[in-house]
Write a protein that holds these residues in place. Structure first.
Motif, mmCIF file in Angstrom:
data_model
loop_
_atom_site.group_PDB
_atom_site.id
_atom_site.type_symbol
_atom_site.label_atom_id
_atom_site.label_comp_id
_atom_site.label_asym_id
_atom_site.label_seq_id
_atom_site.Cartn_x
_atom_site.Cartn_y
_atom_site.Cartn_z
ATOM 1 N N GLN A 119 70.383 29.368 53.817
ATOM 2 C CA GLN A 119 71.220 30.671 53.635
ATOM 3 C C GLN A 119 72.347 29.553 54.158
ATOM 4 N N THR A 120 72.346 28.569 53.942
ATOM 5 C CA THR A 120 74.143 28.026 53.745
ATOM 6 C C THR A 120 74.055 26.848 52.894
ATOM 7 N N ALA A 121 72.869 27.289 51.782
ATOM 8 C CA ALA A 121 73.065 26.764 50.480
ATOM 9 C C ALA A 121 73.585 27.526 49.109
ATOM 10 N N GLY A 122 74.125 27.973 48.914
ATOM 11 C CA GLY A 122 75.080 29.011 48.287
ATOM 12 C C GLY A 122 73.598 29.877 47.504
ATOM 13 N N GLN A 123 73.951 30.137 46.808
ATOM 14 C CA GLN A 123 73.247 31.610 45.966
ATOM 15 C C GLN A 123 72.013 30.729 45.768
ATOM 16 N N LEU A 124 71.348 29.526 46.707
ATOM 17 C CA LEU A 124 70.061 29.213 46.868
ATOM 18 C C LEU A 124 69.410 30.194 47.894
ATOM 19 N N GLY A 125 69.920 30.178 48.953
ATOM 20 C CA GLY A 125 69.932 30.722 49.777
ATOM 21 C C GLY A 125 69.030 32.749 49.448
ATOM 22 N N GLU A 126 69.832 33.622 49.057
ATOM 23 C CA GLU A 126 69.613 34.328 47.779
ATOM 24 C C GLU A 126 68.167 34.507 47.146
ATOM 25 N N ALA A 127 68.175 33.931 46.499
ATOM 26 C CA ALA A 127 66.661 33.009 45.887
ATOM 27 C C ALA A 127 66.150 33.237 46.891
ATOM 28 N N GLN A 128 66.426 32.158 47.507
ATOM 29 C CA GLN A 128 64.860 32.319 48.810
ATOM 30 C C GLN A 128 64.095 33.736 49.572
ATOM 31 N N GLN A 129 65.346 34.433 49.720
ATOM 32 C CA GLN A 129 64.980 35.380 50.031
ATOM 33 C C GLN A 129 64.338 36.371 49.221
ATOM 34 N N ASN A 130 65.157 36.308 47.854
ATOM 35 C CA ASN A 130 63.685 37.118 46.871
ATOM 36 C C ASN A 130 62.607 36.819 46.586
ATOM 37 N N TYR A 131 62.484 35.323 46.604
ATOM 38 C CA TYR A 131 60.722 35.388 46.402
ATOM 39 C C TYR A 131 60.278 35.614 47.865
ATOM 40 N N ILE A 132 60.646 35.132 49.181
ATOM 41 C CA ILE A 132 59.881 35.653 50.254
ATOM 42 C C ILE A 132 59.514 37.150 50.072
ATOM 43 N N ARG A 133 60.867 38.768 49.936
ATOM 44 C CA ARG A 133 60.548 39.237 49.572
ATOM 45 C C ARG A 133 59.378 39.777 48.314
ATOM 46 N N SER A 134 59.294 38.865 47.266
ATOM 47 C CA SER A 134 58.467 39.295 46.072
ATOM 48 C C SER A 134 56.921 38.676 46.776
ATOM 49 N N TYR A 167 54.396 46.344 43.033
ATOM 50 C CA TYR A 167 53.767 45.491 41.869
ATOM 51 C C TYR A 167 54.780 45.651 41.522
ATOM 52 N N GLN A 168 55.757 46.630 41.303
ATOM 53 C CA GLN A 168 56.610 46.536 40.059
ATOM 54 C C GLN A 168 58.190 45.555 40.958
ATOM 55 N N ALA A 169 58.244 45.783 42.242
ATOM 56 C CA ALA A 169 59.082 45.318 43.205
ATOM 57 C C ALA A 169 58.984 43.860 42.844
ATOM 58 N N ALA A 170 57.531 43.408 42.971
ATOM 59 C CA ALA A 170 57.573 42.279 43.634
ATOM 60 C C ALA A 170 57.596 41.432 42.632
ATOM 61 N N VAL A 171 57.678 41.735 41.297
ATOM 62 C CA VAL A 171 57.699 40.987 39.660
ATOM 63 C C VAL A 171 59.586 40.856 39.232
ATOM 64 N N SER A 172 59.906 42.110 39.745
ATOM 65 C CA SER A 172 61.669 41.979 39.693
ATOM 66 C C SER A 172 62.237 41.415 40.949
ATOM 67 N N GLN A 173 61.661 41.139 42.256
ATOM 68 C CA GLN A 173 62.143 39.592 42.944
ATOM 69 C C GLN A 173 62.223 38.249 42.876
ATOM 70 N N ALA A 174 60.628 38.573 42.106
ATOM 71 C CA ALA A 174 60.617 36.994 41.682
ATOM 72 C C ALA A 174 61.703 36.202 40.602
ATOM 73 N N LEU A 175 61.502 37.407 39.392
ATOM 74 C CA LEU A 175 61.761 37.122 38.175
ATOM 75 C C LEU A 175 63.391 36.692 38.387
ATOM 76 N N THR A 176 64.084 37.266 39.223
ATOM 77 C CA THR A 176 65.721 37.720 40.462
ATOM 78 C C THR A 176 66.070 36.188 40.689
#
Length: 304
Positions: A119-134, A167-176
């Protein structure tokens, strides 16, 4: 007699109401406890808010993201795809049991993806949260499929997935998450190599002549962003599609077929299932030997 019956009925009513109240209280207590446990499990991912503007990405951060977030997610994605493939080919005798296993795998991979705080690594923190949510959403989808008949067909599963919000949320969050990850690679490259253009055309309708002038990190960002916009959930990676496009152009096939834009080529390649996982590996030495890339395993298959 009537009084005795009345007292008995009243007693049973009181007992029933008491049990009902207890059940409701127990339900909400369990719900609250479960919510607290989930929040506690991922609390470290919400502790720090970092200004992502002009963040200077380090190669170690990109590699750490791959190892701790992207790789666990990728392993689950391939397991999910393999399950659908086996079901479609009637290689699975008990579909419910298979999705019970996938439910557990999604939970396990979500914990792995959250094990290292980015979460201190710029946008990588946001990407991490998207993958976890997915992964959390995939866990819900697997739980839903698990409750279906053990003989549910492939066609019924696809129909259910197409109508399933989780499922649609899982796909969208992973691709984001994927789109953000590939964007950070380009930002890292630009911070080191001044020859990488800061501004570029992100539209896939651009001419092949413009596309061919871009370095690989820019092409990959364009493709990852396109896949996210179109919610194209596929097994191949963005650089697999990039390399297939480049191979199609350099081989002269695009010119021979009078295809002058990237979206025309992409549509042809995707619709004919001409892109496969590993295509980048096949074209790497021929097309990208001089490219400036971060030391991430999927760019260096012989090392992975």
């Amino acid at each position: 007699m009537d009084n005795r019956f009345s007292r008995t009925a009243t007693l049973y009513t009181i007992i029933f109401l008491g049990m009902l109240v207890f059940a409701v209280v127990a339900f909400f207590y369990g719900l609250n406890l479960g919510t607290q446990r989930v929040e506690k499990k991922y609390a470290h991912l919400n502790e720090v808010n970092v200004d992502k503007t002009d963040y200077q990405y380090q190669q170690q951060e990109l590699a750490s993201f791959y190892l701790t977030v992207y790789s666990p997610y990728r392993e689950f994605q391939l397991e999910w795809s393999e399950a659908l493939y086996n079901i479609s080919n009637r290689k699975v005798s008990n579909v419910s049991s298979l999705y019970k296993e996938l439910e557990g795998q999604a939970s396990k991979k979500a914990i792995e993806a959250a094990s290292f705080n980015l979460q201190t690594a710029g946008q990588l923190g946001e990407a991490q949260q998207n993958y976890i949510r997915s992964l959390n959403q995939f866990e819900k989808v697997a739980a839903t499929l698990q409750k279906k008949s053990s003989s549910i067909t492939y066609e019924e599963i696809i129909e259910l997935l197409n109508a399933n919000d989780a499922y649609q949320a899982a796909v969208s969050q992973a691709l984001t998450g994927q789109s953000i990850y590939f964007e950070t690679m380009n930002l890292w490259a630009k911070s080191i190599d001044p020859n990488i253009p800061a501004n570029f055309d992100k539209n896939v309708s651009q001419k092949t002549s413009t596309w061919s002038e871009y370095p690989l990190v820019i092409k990959n960002e364009i493709i990852a962003n396109y896949l996210a916009e179109k919610k194209t959930f596929v097994d191949f990676l963005p650089h697999d599609l990039t390399s297939s496009i480049d191979q199609f152009i350099t081989s002269g096939q695009a010119k021979a077929m009078n295809l002058t834009t990237i979206d025309e080529i992409m549509s042809l390649l995707i619709n004919t299932a001409a892109v496969r996982p590993g295509d980048y590996n096949l074209n790497k030495n021929k097309l990208y030997s001089q490219e400036f890339l971060p030391q991430i395993p999927f760019f260096y298959p012989n090392v992975e």
